[in-house]
Scaffold this motif. Structure first.
Motif, PDB file in Angstrom:
ATOM      1  N   TRP A   1     -38.037 -14.847   0.244  1.00 13.92           N
ATOM      2  CA  TRP A   1     -36.431 -14.357   0.570  1.00 13.92           C
ATOM      3  C   TRP A   1     -36.615 -12.895   0.775  1.00 13.92           C
ATOM      4  CZ3 TRP A   1     -33.139 -18.185   0.950  1.00 13.92           C
ATOM      5  CH2 TRP A   1     -33.761 -19.464   0.331  1.00 13.92           C
ATOM      6  N   TYR A   2     -35.586 -12.512   1.437  1.00  9.36           N
ATOM      7  CA  TYR A   2     -35.339 -11.220   1.730  1.00  9.36           C
ATOM      8  C   TYR A   2     -33.944 -10.756   1.692  1.00  9.36           C
ATOM      9  CZ  TYR A   2     -34.053 -12.661   6.338  1.00  9.36           C
ATOM     10  OH  TYR A   2     -33.390 -13.457   7.340  1.00  9.36           O
ATOM     11  N   VAL A   3     -33.709  -9.216   1.422  1.00  6.90           N
ATOM     12  CA  VAL A   3     -32.313  -8.978   1.216  1.00  6.90           C
ATOM     13  C   VAL A   3     -32.134  -8.478   2.527  1.00  6.90           C
ATOM     14  CG1 VAL A   3     -30.842  -7.019   0.492  1.00  6.90           C
ATOM     15  CG2 VAL A   3     -33.090  -8.087  -1.136  1.00  6.90           C
ATOM     16  N   LEU A   4     -30.688  -8.834   2.882  1.00  7.06           N
ATOM     17  CA  LEU A   4     -30.084  -8.497   4.207  1.00  7.06           C
ATOM     18  C   LEU A   4     -29.781  -7.037   4.221  1.00  7.06           C
ATOM     19  CD1 LEU A   4     -27.671 -11.342   4.810  1.00  7.06           C
ATOM     20  CD2 LEU A   4     -29.701 -10.829   6.274  1.00  7.06           C
ATOM     21  N   GLU A   5     -29.998  -6.446   5.207  1.00  7.14           N
ATOM     22  CA  GLU A   5     -29.631  -4.820   5.220  1.00  7.14           C
ATOM     23  C   GLU A   5     -28.242  -4.702   6.284  1.00  7.14           C
ATOM     24  OE1 GLU A   5     -33.031  -2.866   6.634  1.00  7.14           O
ATOM     25  OE2 GLU A   5     -34.370  -3.333   5.153  1.00  7.14           O
ATOM     26  N   ASP A   6     -27.687  -3.550   5.797  1.00  7.88           N
ATOM     27  CA  ASP A   6     -26.284  -3.633   6.670  1.00  7.88           C
ATOM     28  C   ASP A   6     -26.726  -3.343   8.285  1.00  7.88           C
ATOM     29  OD1 ASP A   6     -24.926  -3.131   4.434  1.00  7.88           O
ATOM     30  OD2 ASP A   6     -25.420  -1.048   4.427  1.00  7.88           O
TER      31      ASP A   6
END
Length: 155
Positions: free
Chosen positions: A150-155
């Motif tokens: 899983w990864y974090v969405l960036e702006d």
């Protein structure tokens, strides 16, 4: 008996003989025309339930699969190879999945439209093999996701 009555009886006999003669000629003409239009009527026809001799099936089985055809090794494999692969590829069978009724309907369709012969007492063995090994597969929900990064969405 008067000569007039004798004459009537002779005419009646002649009339009956003429009727019989015309009927026989009519039947002969009808028969001749029928034979001319259907010349195969005297051709020797094979018995409807004649069995076709098919050679035995040999082949290597690896991991439960008949290598030459790709069929699953199970009871009825020989009958399926002998009756199905004479006309089409085994892949046509293995790519399909049907219920027992579906396989029977397919066999009936092939017999009515594709000149598939009467399978006789082998039909039950073939249908059991196909409906057991190539039955519809239940498709439920998709599998649970595992090993996902899983990864974090960036702006």
């Amino acid at each position: 008996m008067s000569s007039e009555n004798e004459f009537k009886q002779q005419v009646r006999k002649l009339y009956n003989k003429l009727i019989v003669a015309f009927c026989m000629i009519g039947i002969a003409v009808f028969g001749f025309i029928y034979i001319v239009l259907n010349p195969s009527i005297f051709a020797e026809k094979p018995e409807k339930n004649a069995l076709i001799s098919i050679p035995n099936v040999d082949g290597e089985i690896k991991n439960g699969i008949h290598v030459a055809t790709g069929f699953i090794d199970d009871e009825g494999l020989t009958e399926v190879i002998q009756n199905c692969t004479n006309c089409h590829s085994s892949k046509l069978v293995t790519q399909n999945r049907m219920t027992k009724e579906g396989w029977i309907a397919t066999i009936r369709w092939m017999q009515e439209t594709q000149n598939l012969w009467d399978l006789g007492n082998q039909q039950e063995t073939i249908v059991n093999y196909l409906s057991t090994n190539y039955a519809p597969q239940k498709k439920g929900r998709r599998e649970v996701l595992t090993k996902v990064e899983w990864y974090v969405l960036e702006d």
